[in-house]
Structure formats: C-alpha cells, structure tokens
Scaffold this active site. Sequence first.
Site, PDB file in Angstrom:
ATOM      1  N   THR A  98       0.814  -1.208   0.000  1.00 10.68           N
ATOM      2  CA  THR A  98       0.000   0.000   0.000  1.00 10.68           C
ATOM      3  C   THR A  98       0.851   1.263   0.000  1.00 10.68           C
ATOM      4  O   THR A  98       1.990   1.250   0.485  1.00 10.68           O
ATOM      5  CB  THR A  98      -0.895  -0.003   1.259  1.00 10.68           C
ATOM      6  OG1 THR A  98      -1.525   1.258   1.401  1.00 10.68           O
ATOM      7  CG2 THR A  98      -0.099  -0.264   2.527  1.00 10.68           C
ATOM      8  N   ASP A  99       0.266   2.365  -0.468  1.00 10.01           N
ATOM      9  CA  ASP A  99       0.977   3.654  -0.402  1.00 10.01           C
ATOM     10  C   ASP A  99       1.050   4.184   1.034  1.00 10.01           C
ATOM     11  O   ASP A  99       1.817   5.096   1.328  1.00 10.01           O
ATOM     12  CB  ASP A  99       0.320   4.692  -1.317  1.00 10.01           C
ATOM     13  CG  ASP A  99      -1.135   4.987  -0.983  1.00 10.01           C
ATOM     14  OD1 ASP A  99      -1.688   4.362  -0.055  1.00 10.01           O
ATOM     15  OD2 ASP A  99      -1.732   5.862  -1.663  1.00 10.01           O
ATOM     16  N   GLU A 100       0.269   3.584   1.948  1.00  6.49           N
ATOM     17  CA  GLU A 100       0.248   4.106   3.325  1.00  6.49           C
ATOM     18  C   GLU A 100       1.573   3.905   4.047  1.00  6.49           C
ATOM     19  O   GLU A 100       1.827   4.546   5.072  1.00  6.49           O
ATOM     20  CB  GLU A 100      -0.879   3.451   4.127  1.00  6.49           C
ATOM     21  CG  GLU A 100      -2.236   3.726   3.536  1.00  6.49           C
ATOM     22  CD  GLU A 100      -3.392   3.589   4.532  1.00  6.49           C
ATOM     23  OE1 GLU A 100      -3.146   3.473   5.731  1.00  6.49           O
ATOM     24  OE2 GLU A 100      -4.538   3.593   4.057  1.00  6.49           O
TER      25      GLU A 100
ATOM     26  N   TYR B 131      -1.962  -0.366  10.986  1.00  6.80           N
ATOM     27  CA  TYR B 131      -2.095  -1.053   9.695  1.00  6.80           C
ATOM     28  C   TYR B 131      -0.877  -0.760   8.821  1.00  6.80           C
ATOM     29  O   TYR B 131      -0.216  -1.679   8.318  1.00  6.80           O
ATOM     30  CB  TYR B 131      -3.378  -0.602   8.965  1.00  6.80           C
ATOM     31  CG  TYR B 131      -3.380  -0.951   7.490  1.00  6.80           C
ATOM     32  CD1 TYR B 131      -3.437  -2.271   7.064  1.00  6.80           C
ATOM     33  CD2 TYR B 131      -3.306   0.059   6.513  1.00  6.80           C
ATOM     34  CE1 TYR B 131      -3.417  -2.600   5.704  1.00  6.80           C
ATOM     35  CE2 TYR B 131      -3.296  -0.264   5.156  1.00  6.80           C
ATOM     36  CZ  TYR B 131      -3.345  -1.590   4.760  1.00  6.80           C
ATOM     37  OH  TYR B 131      -3.329  -1.904   3.419  1.00  6.80           O
TER      38      TYR B 131
ATOM     39  N   LYS C  13       2.101  -3.240   7.356  1.00  9.93           N
ATOM     40  CA  LYS C  13       2.384  -3.429   5.925  1.00  9.93           C
ATOM     41  C   LYS C  13       3.843  -3.030   5.623  1.00  9.93           C
ATOM     42  O   LYS C  13       4.527  -3.690   4.846  1.00  9.93           O
ATOM     43  CB  LYS C  13       1.421  -2.601   5.068  1.00  9.93           C
ATOM     44  CG  LYS C  13      -0.015  -3.090   5.062  1.00  9.93           C
ATOM     45  CD  LYS C  13      -0.215  -4.476   4.468  1.00  9.93           C
ATOM     46  CE  LYS C  13       0.019  -4.547   2.978  1.00  9.93           C
ATOM     47  NZ  LYS C  13      -0.357  -5.893   2.440  1.00  9.93           N
TER      48      LYS C  13
HETATM   49  P1  NAD Z   1      -9.727  -7.321   2.153  1.00 14.33           P
HETATM   50  O1  NAD Z   1      -9.745  -7.033   3.616  1.00 14.33           O
HETATM   51  O2  NAD Z   1     -10.923  -7.036   1.335  1.00 14.33           O
HETATM   52  O3  NAD Z   1      -9.376  -8.865   1.916  1.00 14.33           O
HETATM   53  C1  NAD Z   1      -8.369  -9.523   2.630  1.00 14.33           C
HETATM   54  C2  NAD Z   1      -8.507 -11.022   2.382  1.00 14.33           C
HETATM   55  O4  NAD Z   1      -7.468 -11.684   3.105  1.00 14.33           O
HETATM   56  C3  NAD Z   1      -9.833 -11.601   2.871  1.00 14.33           C
HETATM   57  O5  NAD Z   1     -10.377 -12.491   1.921  1.00 14.33           O
HETATM   58  C4  NAD Z   1      -9.459 -12.348   4.137  1.00 14.33           C
HETATM   59  O6  NAD Z   1     -10.294 -13.472   4.420  1.00 14.33           O
HETATM   60  C5  NAD Z   1      -8.024 -12.778   3.827  1.00 14.33           C
HETATM   61  N1  NAD Z   1      -7.231 -12.987   5.046  1.00 14.33           N
HETATM   62  C6  NAD Z   1      -7.128 -12.147   6.099  1.00 14.33           C
HETATM   63  N2  NAD Z   1      -6.346 -12.692   7.043  1.00 14.33           N
HETATM   64  C7  NAD Z   1      -5.926 -13.889   6.553  1.00 14.33           C
HETATM   65  C8  NAD Z   1      -5.083 -14.900   7.054  1.00 14.33           C
HETATM   66  N3  NAD Z   1      -4.516 -14.802   8.275  1.00 14.33           N
HETATM   67  N4  NAD Z   1      -4.839 -15.993   6.288  1.00 14.33           N
HETATM   68  C9  NAD Z   1      -5.411 -16.100   5.057  1.00 14.33           C
HETATM   69  N5  NAD Z   1      -6.251 -15.187   4.547  1.00 14.33           N
HETATM   70  C10 NAD Z   1      -6.491 -14.079   5.282  1.00 14.33           C
HETATM   71  O7  NAD Z   1      -8.444  -6.569   1.599  1.00 14.33           O
HETATM   72  P2  NAD Z   1      -8.232  -5.800   0.210  1.00 14.33           P
HETATM   73  O8  NAD Z   1      -8.730  -4.423   0.350  1.00 14.33           O
HETATM   74  O9  NAD Z   1      -8.691  -6.654  -0.876  1.00 14.33           O
HETATM   75  O10 NAD Z   1      -6.634  -5.724   0.179  1.00 14.33           O
HETATM   76  C11 NAD Z   1      -5.866  -6.790  -0.375  1.00 14.33           C
HETATM   77  C12 NAD Z   1      -4.395  -6.426  -0.261  1.00 14.33           C
HETATM   78  O11 NAD Z   1      -4.145  -5.226  -0.972  1.00 14.33           O
HETATM   79  C13 NAD Z   1      -3.922  -6.177   1.172  1.00 14.33           C
HETATM   80  O12 NAD Z   1      -2.635  -6.695   1.300  1.00 14.33           O
HETATM   81  C14 NAD Z   1      -3.907  -4.663   1.294  1.00 14.33           C
HETATM   82  O13 NAD Z   1      -2.966  -4.242   2.233  1.00 14.33           O
HETATM   83  C15 NAD Z   1      -3.530  -4.261  -0.113  1.00 14.33           C
HETATM   84  N6  NAD Z   1      -4.006  -2.942  -0.566  1.00 14.33           N
HETATM   85  C16 NAD Z   1      -5.319  -2.590  -0.423  1.00 14.33           C
HETATM   86  C17 NAD Z   1      -5.763  -1.354  -0.923  1.00 14.33           C
HETATM   87  C18 NAD Z   1      -7.205  -0.929  -0.806  1.00 14.33           C
HETATM   88  O14 NAD Z   1      -7.516   0.212  -1.125  1.00 14.33           O
HETATM   89  N7  NAD Z   1      -8.120  -1.792  -0.404  1.00 14.33           N
HETATM   90  C19 NAD Z   1      -4.844  -0.483  -1.523  1.00 14.33           C
HETATM   91  C20 NAD Z   1      -3.504  -0.872  -1.629  1.00 14.33           C
HETATM   92  C21 NAD Z   1      -3.086  -2.107  -1.154  1.00 14.33           C
HETATM   93  O1  DAU Z   2      -4.136   4.023   0.440  1.00 20.71           O
HETATM   94  C1  DAU Z   2      -4.358   2.646   0.363  1.00 20.71           C
HETATM   95  C2  DAU Z   2      -5.192   2.196   1.531  1.00 20.71           C
HETATM   96  O2  DAU Z   2      -6.504   2.696   1.305  1.00 20.71           O
HETATM   97  C3  DAU Z   2      -5.217   0.677   1.713  1.00 20.71           C
HETATM   98  O3  DAU Z   2      -3.937   0.229   2.014  1.00 20.71           O
HETATM   99  C4  DAU Z   2      -6.191   0.280   2.827  1.00 20.71           C
HETATM  100  O4  DAU Z   2      -6.281  -1.134   2.909  1.00 20.71           O
HETATM  101  C5  DAU Z   2      -7.549   0.864   2.509  1.00 20.71           C
HETATM  102  O5  DAU Z   2      -8.430   0.579   3.579  1.00 20.71           O
HETATM  103  C6  DAU Z   2      -7.461   2.381   2.284  1.00 20.71           C
HETATM  104  O6  DAU Z   2      -7.168   3.069   3.514  1.00 20.71           O
HETATM  105  P1  DAU Z   2      -7.919   4.434   3.930  1.00 20.71           P
HETATM  106  O7  DAU Z   2      -7.832   4.558   5.394  1.00 20.71           O
HETATM  107  O8  DAU Z   2      -7.481   5.568   3.104  1.00 20.71           O
HETATM  108  O9  DAU Z   2      -9.425   4.031   3.454  1.00 20.71           O
HETATM  109  P2  DAU Z   2     -10.842   4.260   4.133  1.00 20.71           P
HETATM  110  O10 DAU Z   2     -11.861   3.869   3.111  1.00 20.71           O
HETATM  111  O11 DAU Z   2     -10.950   3.646   5.476  1.00 20.71           O
HETATM  112  O12 DAU Z   2     -10.907   5.838   4.316  1.00 20.71           O
HETATM  113  C7  DAU Z   2     -10.768   6.723   3.212  1.00 20.71           C
HETATM  114  C8  DAU Z   2     -10.834   8.137   3.760  1.00 20.71           C
HETATM  115  O13 DAU Z   2     -12.177   8.374   4.247  1.00 20.71           O
HETATM  116  C9  DAU Z   2      -9.925   8.388   4.940  1.00 20.71           C
HETATM  117  O14 DAU Z   2      -9.432   9.714   4.893  1.00 20.71           O
HETATM  118  C10 DAU Z   2     -10.825   8.212   6.153  1.00 20.71           C
HETATM  119  C11 DAU Z   2     -12.164   8.716   5.639  1.00 20.71           C
HETATM  120  N1  DAU Z   2     -13.337   8.064   6.260  1.00 20.71           N
HETATM  121  C12 DAU Z   2     -13.410   6.711   6.286  1.00 20.71           C
HETATM  122  C13 DAU Z   2     -14.476   6.066   6.856  1.00 20.71           C
HETATM  123  C14 DAU Z   2     -14.541   4.560   6.892  1.00 20.71           C
HETATM  124  C15 DAU Z   2     -14.367   8.845   6.777  1.00 20.71           C
HETATM  125  O15 DAU Z   2     -14.329  10.083   6.732  1.00 20.71           O
HETATM  126  N2  DAU Z   2     -15.436   8.202   7.354  1.00 20.71           N
HETATM  127  C16 DAU Z   2     -15.524   6.849   7.437  1.00 20.71           C
HETATM  128  O16 DAU Z   2     -16.525   6.338   8.008  1.00 20.71           O
END
Ligand code: NAD
Ligand code: DAU
Length: 348
Positions: free
Chosen positions: A131-133, A156, A160
């Site tokens: 992730t970019d975080e 988180y 990562k």
């Molecule tokens: P998600 O939470 O939707 O899915 C995670 C999956 O991993 C689920 O199916 C869960 O059952 C599985 N999992 C969790 N713990 C596990 C374990 N101990 N063993 C096996 N499986 C397990 O997550 P996502 O949003 O699809 O993110 C996927 C990946 O991409 C993550 O590594 C996350 O850090 C990264 N990522 C997410 C975003 C985003 O915006 N969602 C952005 C950049 C990177």
């Molecule tokens: O940047 C990549 C990341 O983006 C991934 O690595 C993470 O897995 C993914 O969850 C996401 O993280 P964020 O914290 O940016 O996403 P989230 O959807 O939780 O929140 C987006 C923005 O919205 C953030 O500034 C927090 C705000 N927010 C979020 C929620 C859930 C609110 O204002 N209200 C809310 O209820």
Amino acid sequence: MKKILITGGAGFIGSHVVRLFVKKYPQYQIFNLDALTYAGNLENIVDIENEPNYTFIKGDIVDAPFIDALFAEHQFEGVLHLAAESHVDRSITDPLAFVRTNVIGTVNLLNAAKECWKDDFTDKLFYHVSTDEVYGTLGETGLFIETTSYDPNSPYSASKASSDHFVRAYGETYHLPYMISNCSNNYGPNQFPEKLIPLFIYNIVQEKSLPVYGDGKYTRDWLYVLDHAIAIDLALHKGKVGETYNIGGFNEWQNIELVKLLCKIMDEKLGRVPGTSEQLISYVKDRPGHDLRYAIDASKINKELGWKPSVTFEQGLERTVSWYLENQTWLNNITSGDYATYYEKQYN
Ligand code: NAD
Ligand code: DAU
C-alpha cells in the site's frame, strides 16, 4: 510460471485478481488460499469456482506448519500475496491482529517459499501486494515515488511496512526473487462496506448518516480495482525482479468532495430529489493519526510497463454504485451478523 498461489483471493482486490488470472491464463493452475475472515467471501468468486484451473484452499497464513505442508504438497512456482488485515480503523482497536496476519503471516509465506525454492530460484517469484500508506502522509503538495522513505503512522501501515521490509530482506539475504507494488486507495465492486465508498453507498441506500471524519479535507488517490488487478498482472509478467512499482489513479479527491459526488450519483440512481443524500452528511470525531493526503506518482510503471488506468473516476464510480444497487443481497448478507456490532463500536 505454472502453479501460482494467490493469498486473500476471497477478499476485495484478491477476488478481482484471481478472476483475471483464472480467465486469462487457462494454462496456469491458480490456488486461492484464504482464511475467510469477516472480509473474505466466496460469493465474490462464485462465477469461477468450477473452472478447471482453479482450486480454493481455506487456511490461515499465520499457521506456519500448515503453510509449509501446503508448499511441500503443491510446489508452487509463484506467490501473489494479498491476504491481509486491511482496515485502518480496525488496526487502531486491534493492532495485534495486524501483526499476526500482515507480519507473521507474510514471514511464514516467505519461509515456505524460500524452503521450497532454495535449490533453484529460476522462474520463481514472490509478488507482494502493498500500500501507499507505508510512506506516511504528504502535505499539500508532492507525490509518493518508489524511493520515498517509509514513515507509517497507523498500526495497519506499520504492519504493511514491516511486511515490505521482510520481503526485501529475504531478497537481499537469501536471494529470494521478489517484487513489491504499493498502490493507492482502491474502489469498485465487492469491497467490504467498512471502507469509505461502499460504507457510504450502503448508508445512503438505508438513509443513515454519513460519518465524515474530522473536517473532511483529507485527500486520497482513487483507483478502480480492476485497473489495480491489471497493473499487478503486468508487473508480475513484465516487471523486473527486485523492483518496487507504485500504482495509483492520478485521481486525488478530498473526502468531502468525493462524498458530495457520490451523493449526487446516488440521488440520480435512486430517483431522489437532488440534494437529498447530502443532508445525511455528518461530521464526526476524527480518526486518530489520520494521514492528511496520499498521492502516488505512477510514472515508473507507466513508462517502463505502459500501464495507466483504463477507467475514469466518473465511469468507475458509476459502475460501482450500479453494482452495489444491483447486488443488494450481497450487501445484506455481508452486513448481517458481526457487521452491526462493528458499526456500533466504531460509530457510536
Ligand atoms: P480485504 O480485507 O478485502 O481482503 C483480505 C482477504 O485476506 C480476505 O479475503 C481475508 O479473508 C483474507 N485474510 C485475512 N487474514 C488472513 C489470514 N490470516 N490468512 C489467510 N487469509 C487471510 O483486503 P483488500 O482491500 O482486498 O486488500 C488486499 C491487499 O491489498 C492487502 O494486502 C492490502 O494491504 C492491499 N491494498 C489494499 C488497498 C485498498 O484500497 N483496499 C490499496 C492498496 C493495497
Ligand atoms: O491508500 C491505500 C489504503 O486505502 C489501503 O492500504 C487500505 O487497505 C484501505 O483501507 C485504504 O485506507 P484508507 O484509510 O485511506 O481508506 P478508508 O476507506 O478507510 O478511508 C478513506 C478516507 O475516508 C480516509 O481519509 C478516512 C475517511 N473516512 C473513512 C471512513 C470509513 C471517513 O471520513 N469516514 C468513514 O466512516
């Protein structure tokens, strides 16, 4: 590569990646390993479950003996690692869950891959999805590049960042072939409604309040999930071993502006009077350690591999809203059970 282990393939991004690989590469054997936590849902990939090149395995990456045995049995040639605890708010209430899956789980996979491949690393690859975080927060200007220093602020992002460091360390120390990509915020079908966009879609449908953290001026760079899956496919096949690729949407939005756009689209789709959904906006207590701004400079993957987003934000958001409205059973199933307890704890 022929036998690929994809972890986390029942989750949001993982399900899109698994589908892409199963359909595009019939000559590969795709193994989807997922623990089916609250975020994992087999309904996300029901359309491919009977494909001959696809196998689902339920299991936990934290369980080292299980992971070692799995590698010994199947002799995977590639790992595409997405399994993670992924929600920042949950990491604030339960950091250890993030250490277990994101750090220990990743190291278990690295150990198993190293052991399995140690005699011959040729054509093997450990691809780590990050992730970019990990880069921390930007101020009003600037972009994250691949060499930006790590500076994670939430449990988180710290977990990562740690997993990224372990992947690199295994590359340096044991010569394990690896690649890492760091992506910005994804959105699209099948995202669990704890994240901003699906949560707000769900609440608008239910006419519940829209909890905007702080002043709503936090900025994120949004990418349609399929474009992330396409970027991973491209990097895995055409990228350089040992490299990091930043992936982003070139698409920054302040939260409040995004929420207003979403309200407008939802009013149109639901046939509500313009302005109705905006009235649901409610400013609530800020997220602790809330990063002000993320924005990715994706020019490396663009120049070296020719990747760029294929979907505009307006198109992607429109498709996403339509998907949620057409899949209310999916949403209702996912928001039954533990979801109500989570929501109550997080927002009240
Ligand atoms: P998600 O939470 O939707 O899915 C995670 C999956 O991993 C689920 O199916 C869960 O059952 C599985 N999992 C969790 N713990 C596990 C374990 N101990 N063993 C096996 N499986 C397990 O997550 P996502 O949003 O699809 O993110 C996927 C990946 O991409 C993550 O590594 C996350 O850090 C990264 N990522 C997410 C975003 C985003 O915006 N969602 C952005 C950049 C990177
Ligand atoms: O940047 C990549 C990341 O983006 C991934 O690595 C993470 O897995 C993914 O969850 C996401 O993280 P964020 O914290 O940016 O996403 P989230 O959807 O939780 O929140 C987006 C923005 O919205 C953030 O500034 C927090 C705000 N927010 C979020 C929620 C859930 C609110 O204002 N209200 C809310 O209820």
